[in-house]
Write an enzyme that holds these catalytic residues in place. Structure first.
Site: not given
Ligand code: GLN
Length: 483
Positions: A76, A151, A175
């Protein structure tokens, strides 16, 4: 060749059926051919990959072994990679070449893994759809009109489309698990402190945790083995021995106590997903598990608490991007304030700016007690709920998401609608617990995930349950059409 799992690749390499160099070339060609449909990579690292593959082949020829030796993966794009762009999905870091490797990157390279590239992601890991990336949205290989989740949507889409067998990802509020659910993968968020955060660009430091995304639990065990462990460079890394995650995959589930929280089956859950979750429960019962209804009474407060804490930490973490030391700098600043304002205004996208503002507000004098402190208290209550539940059960089971992957753009005008989709995943981050999502069926041709949660450091138990389930089901073997 591209259909092989990490475990199959390890066996093939050990049996000299093919070399890492051959496999790497096949996958790089596949990415070049198919990724334009998905947009799952921000950078391809072809030269590095071929160099690492050749080196792995030499190490094997010299008698070395290891499940990751010569295995192709991707990171990532928030894991720092020395000399290679590490963008975090943001214009702010489009020009940033990391001066060092993240611990996760260094550990996997030392184990002989081959880095094919850096995967697309929501900007600064903020999002649930991979639509906030400065490099454009990622598409779901199961239906190109739908989001892959976020994400870590790039890692998920790439692995689901068989562009590579596994990838690293991070999970601050879901995410890893949510994109795994949306793309028919297995993804594991480890216990907070299990995987080093050093060199992993921070979103919300008390919630962020790196972990593996792959097609099977067996592969997650292999990749996690290479990522986990104490790191003195990360002050929240925990000095606990790392068990052999592959060794416990075969354990029997006879007598395993599975807790199913009654709050999980409320009005917000798609009834078709509820039915698939019930089917997965029946499957695990056949394997000897015992089901018990439990309660997580404070779950309803978790989303508001998370969406105060995460932006608060983000507003602080992201203050380092000031246009001075690294990242985007505006043209011809008039003075220092102008430099800050325009560099940040130009470098950060709308979702990141929104979170910085919400976070700065929650932390400001006069509001700190009302929002941030209150949210921290809720966080403790959420943790206490889990501690009480784990006195009675060994794992907790439920849906990973209330709905399957939505259409691209469907929630763009309403950020809160997207936040609400995180209802099942964020509690594990607030409590620091490990969680896993695994494939459990399909709704309208879109994958559905079942989530398992376990007590601290019981990653091995999660992988064991998921592996046993995968030995008796075939959801995880389904491949999206066209890939
Ligand atoms: N959807 C969550 C957020 O927008 C989690 C994102 C994540 O786990 N990086 O904060």
């Amino acid at each position: 060749m591209h259909q092989m799992t990490l475990a199959e690749i390890a066996r093939g390499l050990a049996d000299k059926k093919f070399s890492s160099e051959e496999l790497t070339k096949v996958l790089l060609a596949r990415i070049t051919q198919l990724d334009p449909q998905l947009n799952s990579f921000i950078s391809l690292t072809e030269e590095l990959a071929l160099e690492q593959a050749k080196a792995a082949d030499v190490r094997r020829a010299n008698g070395e072994s290891g499940a990751l030796l010569g295995a192709p993966i991707a990171h990532k794009d928030l894991f720092c990679t020395q000399g290679i762009r590490t963008s975090c999905g943001s214009k702010m870091l489009d020009n940033f070449k990391a001066p060092y490797d993240a611990t996760v990157v260094a550990k996997l390279a030392a184990a002989g893994a081959v880095t094919l590239g850096k995967t697309n992601m929501d900007e600064f890991a903020m999002g649930s759809a991979n639509e906030s990336s400065w490099y454009g949205a990622v598409k779901n290989p199961w239906n190109l009109e739908h989001v892959p989740g976020g994400s870590s949507g790039g890692s998920a889409a790439a692995v689901a489309a068989r562009l590579l067998p596994a990838a690293t990802a991070t999970d601050t509020g879901g995410s890893i698990r949510q994109p795994a659910a949306f793309t028919n993968l297995t993804g594991l968020k480890p216990t907070y402190g299990r995987v080093s955060r050093w060199g992993m660009i921070a979103y919300a430091s008390s919630l962020d945790q790196g972990g593996p995304l792959a097609r099977t639990a067996e592969d997650c065990a292999i990749l996690l083995q290479g990522m986990a462990g104490f790191d003195q460079n990360d002050s929240t890394s925990i000095d606990e021995p790392v068990p052999d995650y592959s060794a416990s995959l075969g354990d029997s589930l006879q007598g395993l106590r599975i807790g199913v929280p009654k709050e999980y089956f409320s009005a917000g859950l798609d009834p078709r997903i509820a039915e698939l979750i019930q089917n997965s429960i029946k499957e695990l019962q056949k394997l000897g598990a015992v089901i018990k209804e439990i309660s997580l009474p404070n779950m309803q407060h978790a989303i508001p608490a998370y969406y105060v804490i995460a932006p608060a930490e983000a507003s602080s973490n992201l203050s380092r991007f000031d246009g001075v030391r690294f990242g985007h700098r505006c043209e011809n600043p008039e003075n220092l304030i102008d430099l800050y304002k325009r560099s940040r205004g130009e470098g950060f996208g709308p979702e990141v700016q929104r979170r910085i503002m919400v976070g700065a507000y929650a932390l400001s004098a006069g509001y700190y007690d009302a929002y941030y402190l209150k949210a921290q208290k809720i966080r403790r209550l959420v943790k206490n709920d889990f501690m009480a539940a784990f006195n009675e059960v060994d794992i907790i089971l439920g849906p990973t998401t209330p709905n399957p992957a939505w259409k691209l753009g469907a929630k763009n005008s309403d950020p809160v609608a997207a936040y609400l989709e995180d209802v099942y995943t964020i509690t594990a981050n607030l409590a620091g617990l490990p969680g896993l999502s695994m494939p459990a069926g399909f709704v309208d041709g879109l994958p559905v995930g079942v989530q398992l949660l376990a007590p601290y450091f019981q990653e091995g138990r999660l992988l064991n349950v998921a592996h046993q389930y995968q030995l008796h089901t075939d959801w995880h073997t389904r491949t999206p059409q066209g890939f």
